[in-house]
Design a protein around this motif. Structure first.
Motif, short mmCIF file in Angstrom:
data_model
loop_
_atom_site.label_atom_id
_atom_site.label_comp_id
_atom_site.label_asym_id
_atom_site.label_seq_id
_atom_site.Cartn_x
_atom_site.Cartn_y
_atom_site.Cartn_z
N PHE A 38 65.60 44.32 3.94
CA PHE A 38 64.99 43.05 3.54
C PHE A 38 63.61 43.27 2.93
O PHE A 38 63.28 42.68 1.89
CB PHE A 38 64.91 42.10 4.74
N ARG B 159 62.55 42.71 -1.12
CA ARG B 159 61.43 41.86 -1.55
C ARG B 159 60.41 42.67 -2.36
O ARG B 159 59.85 42.17 -3.34
CB ARG B 159 60.76 41.22 -0.33
N THR C 139 58.30 38.84 3.82
CA THR C 139 59.44 39.39 4.54
C THR C 139 59.00 40.26 5.71
O THR C 139 59.64 40.27 6.77
CB THR C 139 60.32 40.21 3.58
N TYR D 3 68.90 36.43 10.69
CA TYR D 3 69.45 35.89 9.45
C TYR D 3 68.98 34.45 9.23
O TYR D 3 68.75 34.04 8.10
CB TYR D 3 70.97 35.96 9.48
N PHE E 113 65.41 34.85 7.84
CA PHE E 113 65.36 35.35 6.47
C PHE E 113 65.83 34.30 5.47
O PHE E 113 65.26 34.17 4.39
CB PHE E 113 66.20 36.62 6.34
N LEU E 114 66.88 33.56 5.83
CA LEU E 114 67.39 32.53 4.91
C LEU E 114 66.49 31.31 4.89
O LEU E 114 66.04 30.86 3.82
CB LEU E 114 68.82 32.14 5.33
N ARG F 15 62.97 31.62 3.46
CA ARG F 15 62.99 31.68 1.99
C ARG F 15 63.17 30.28 1.41
O ARG F 15 62.55 29.92 0.40
CB ARG F 15 64.12 32.61 1.52
N SER G 49 68.73 33.72 -3.33
CA SER G 49 67.78 34.83 -3.19
C SER G 49 68.14 35.77 -2.03
O SER G 49 67.81 36.96 -2.06
CB SER G 49 66.36 34.28 -2.96
N THR G 50 68.79 35.24 -1.01
CA THR G 50 69.01 36.04 0.20
C THR G 50 70.47 36.35 0.50
O THR G 50 70.74 37.18 1.37
CB THR G 50 68.42 35.32 1.43
N SER H 286 71.50 40.06 0.23
CA SER H 286 70.82 40.90 1.22
C SER H 286 71.35 40.63 2.62
O SER H 286 71.58 41.57 3.41
CB SER H 286 69.31 40.64 1.18
N ILE H 287 71.54 39.35 2.97
CA ILE H 287 72.04 39.02 4.30
C ILE H 287 73.45 39.56 4.49
O ILE H 287 73.77 40.14 5.54
CB ILE H 287 72.00 37.50 4.52
#
Length: 755
Positions: free
Chosen positions: A276, A280, A302, A633, A636-637, A640, A661-662, A665-666
């Motif tokens: 992550f 970024r 991040t 998760y 992170f989501l 953002r 955007s995520t 990655s997730i």
């Protein structure tokens, strides 16, 4: 001012970059210590204390050790068997005498008693009144049994078992020209055999997990150097943790399952956190930032989320200390250690590595590029598909919310049928002395190693109590094969109830509960304290403790998750949604685990029955780990999405941008974690398999159905209510103060009001 310039994590990242040579040297030394210490650590592995602190079985063990010292604080059964000779043959007699002579003088052996033999009409010479009532238990004329009293704590007894097993077997074979073999049975020998199996599985698991994780990163990132950076961070974290364990192995003994769990968790979150932050960092570089500015921005945004995620996992693991079974304390300490080390590596080693390798991060050899196009399509094409999916989901949130929720609830239906217990692990331990011995006793006298001991304490030198009503009630129980009694002539009477099944059987656990709640209170002599112990009672106490404390752990984790998410996300609705989503994923995972692992079959290798039991520590540890990882998760989501919402105030656009955007990655991070835990399926141990399966399935569900469908759909449905927070005096101010100045563009309540 560039993003993150005033943020503490950004300043730390710049400092790590500036002194990166020293950073590399420090982490290299830590990793080398881990490599050097690993053989010593593996050599010192032993099962943690299996007693439940303060339990009735623990008190019973102390009473037996004090009142009947020749029985020690743990009892084992030595099974002597010969396919050719009867147990009364002179050859077999010589083997029995040799076994007693060889095992008796060894450290930790307090006493040895020969149990009645089939075909020998003579009464046993020692404890005749106690042992003769047990004669009807035995039917195999080719087998004899020795009751062995052992002393010492769990770790010491386990360390002694291999030598004791070798000595008694060698003595019996030598005395019988190889015709008679000996096998030590009991919780101690079983635990030692499981430890050896776990250690042998460790290398096989790592040989699957690490290459698979690297392959997933190569396919997902299509950049070899970028793919290796997260693996490097995870490897440094795990090796440093193992090095620390090796240094303190005399203070903090580790077991095989903990080592496997530490490796899986360290590999998973190490790669996740690094992935992550690196993504970024690459994103900031693509916008034209120089490496220092990019690492500042990545660390302030991040990197901050990584720290929050690690803290949530750490606090969640604290809930394991609520359980009085020592295994949970060891698991908590080990897991918290690897999480802390990984978090430190993510904010110190990772920034230095990223800046040092900046010019290589985007390098892609032609073969990798072609592989990526085959698997994932071009970047633009993949982004286009994700954009189209996001737009479609934003237009139709309700159908997807209902369908996914119904599907997950259906998968969770079998969860209440989960049956906890200790499987015999016959396949994993095939050809070991303990399984061979279990198979022999299972055909002859399966309950001999599961004896339930009912202890009646009385004042010293008082008359022996009348226990005939208690003996009669036990004989009448359909699950009791034989009963007997033993009195020390001073202050303790022991009533022995031998069940009809192996100690791992659920029928034996039910018998213990029945004796404690019904038979003993009704038929024991009045006025005397009654304590029920033995190996079956210990298993019953473990199951009771884990099932009782489950709700305490669940409450702790849910309250913690809600409080932290309220502070971090500055919302009340989003934390409630996150908890419900995590419960859905966890429930579905448990339901599928029950369907896959909970079945009763006969193992063709040993002939022992596999009752499809799930280790009692698995649901608790899985719940804690899953909630911690699923919160990663969520952070992170949603952070953002929050970042975009604070800038625009447009909920729909923020959800769409955050998802786009995520999402990759997730998904990639979840696949890597699923690979790490899914690699436990190569183990032969059912407990490890169910542990890995439950987490891997939940992570896949969480990163796909939950994060890519349910969370954005619900955020679209709730609109501006996503960011609602009470306007209590000082509450918004205290909550919003947790954000760094570089990230906060306006207060959330004001943004909501503007909508």
């Amino acid at each position: 001012m560039s993003v993150g310039r005033g943020d503490p994590l950004a300043r730390l990242a710049v400092l790590m970059v500036r002194y990166r040579a020293r950073v590399f040297a420090g982490w290299l030394v830590a990793a080398v210590i881990g490599l050097i210490g690993l053989p010593y650590l593996l050599g010192s592995v032993s099962s943690p204390t299996i007693e439940v602190s303060g339990s009735e079985s623990q008190r019973a063990g102390a009473l037996i050790s004090a009142g009947l010292p020749s029985f020690g604080n743990d009892q084992m059964i030595a099974v002597l068997h010969s396919p050719m000779h009867s147990s009364t043959d002179p050859t077999f007699d010589a083997a029995i005498n040799a076994a007693i002579a060889a095992l008796g003088p060894m450290d930790g052996v307090d006493g040895i008693v020969l149990l009645p033999r089939v075909g020998d009409a003579r009464p046993v010479q020692v404890l005749t009144e106690t042992l003769e009532p047990l004669r009807p238990l035995f039917h195999d004329e080719h087998t004899a049994y020795l009751l062995v009293g052992m002393s010492g704590d769990d770790r010491l007894r386990q360390n002694r078992v291999p030598m004791q097993q070798a000595v008694i077997d060698e003595a019996t074979r030598a005395a019988s020209a190889g015709a008679v073999r000996a096998y030590l049975l009991g919780g101690t020998s079983f635990g030692q055999a499981v430890q050896e199996a776990e250690i042998s599985d460790l290398m096989r698991i790592e040989l699957v997990a690490v290459p698979a994780a690297i392959l997933v990163l190569l396919v997902g990132l299509r950049a070899p150097v970028a793919a290796l950076v997260p693996v490097l961070i995870a490897a440094a974290s795990v090796l440093s943790t193992l090095g620390l364990f090796a240094l303190i192995r005399d203070i903090f003994p580790v077991d095989g399952m903990l080592l496997i769990g530490v490796n899986a968790i360290g590999l998973g979150i190490g790669i996740d956190y690094a992935l992550f932050v690196m993504n970024r960092y690459r994103e900031e570089l693509a916008k034209g930032a120089d490496p220092l500015a990019a690492i500042r921005a990545a660390s302030a945004t991040t990197g901050r989320t990584v720290v929050y995620s690690a803290l949530i996992l750490l606090f969640a693991c604290l809930s394991l200390f609520l359980v009085r079974w020592h295994i949970f304390a060891v698991a908590a300490v080990g897991t918290m250690t690897v999480i802390a080390v990984t978090a430190v590596a993510s904010v110190s080693l990772l920034p230095a590595v990223l800046v040092a390798l900046t010019k290589w991060l985007e390098w892609r050899p032609p073969g990798i590029s072609r592989l990526g196009r085959v698997w994932l399509g071009e970047n633009g094409e993949a982004a286009g598909r994700l954009t189209r999916w996001t737009d479609h989901l934003m237009r139709h949130p309700w159908p997807y919310t209902i369908a996914v929720t119904a599907g997950l609830m259906l998968a969770a239906v079998p969860t209440p049928n989960m049956t906890l217990g200790f499987d015999s692990e016959a396949r994993a331990l095939a050809d070991t002395p303990v399984i061979t011995g279990f198979a022999i006793t299972d055909r002859d006298a399966p309950g001999i190693g599961a004896t339930v001991t009912i202890l009646l304490s009385r004042p010293a030198d008082s008359a022996e109590p009348n226990v005939e009503p208690l003996l009669a009630a036990l004989r009448a129980d359909p699950e009791v094969a034989a009963v007997s009694k033993l009195d020390n002539g001073v202050d303790l009477t022991a009533v022995l109830a031998v069940p009809k099944h192996l100690p791992t059987s659920v029928n034996v656990v039910d018998l213990v509960r029945r004796i404690r709640t019904d038979i003993a209170p009704t038929y024991a002599p009045p006025g005397l304290p009654v304590t029920v112990g033995g190996p079956s009672a210990l298993i019953s106490d473990i199951l009771t403790e884990t099932s009782t404390k489950l709700w305490w752990v669940v409450g702790w984790v849910l309250a913690l998750m809600f409080a932290v998410l309220v502070v971090v996300l500055r919302s009340v609705i989003l934390p409630l949604k996150a908890i419900l989503m995590s419960l859905l994923a966890t429930g579905a995972s448990f339901g599928l685990t029950v369907l896959v692992f909970q079945r009763g079959v006969s193992d063709q290798v040993s002939g022992l029955a596999n009752q499809g039991l799930i280790w009692p520590q698995v649901p608790l540890i899985v719940f804690v780990v899953l909630f911690g990882l699923s919160t990663d998760y969520e952070l992170f989501l949603v952070r953002r999405i929050q970042e975009e919402y604070l800038a625009t105030g447009d909920n729909r656009r923020s959800v769409a941008v955050g998802l786009q955007s995520t999402a990759r990655s997730i998904t990639l991070a979840a696949v890597i974690l699923a690979v790490g835990f899914g690699s436990l399926l190569v183990s032969e141990i059912n407990g490890l398999k169910s542990f890995g399966f439950a987490i891997a399935v939940a992570l896949i569900i969480d990163a796909t159905l939950i994060r890519l469908v349910l969370v954005p759909a619900l955020m679209q449905i709730m609109g501006r209510w996503n960011w609602w927070i009470p306007s209590w005096p000082g509450f918004c101010r205290s909550v919003s103060s947790t954000e760094g100045p570089s990230e906060r563009t306006e207060e959330v309540p004001a943004a909501v009001a503007a909508r």
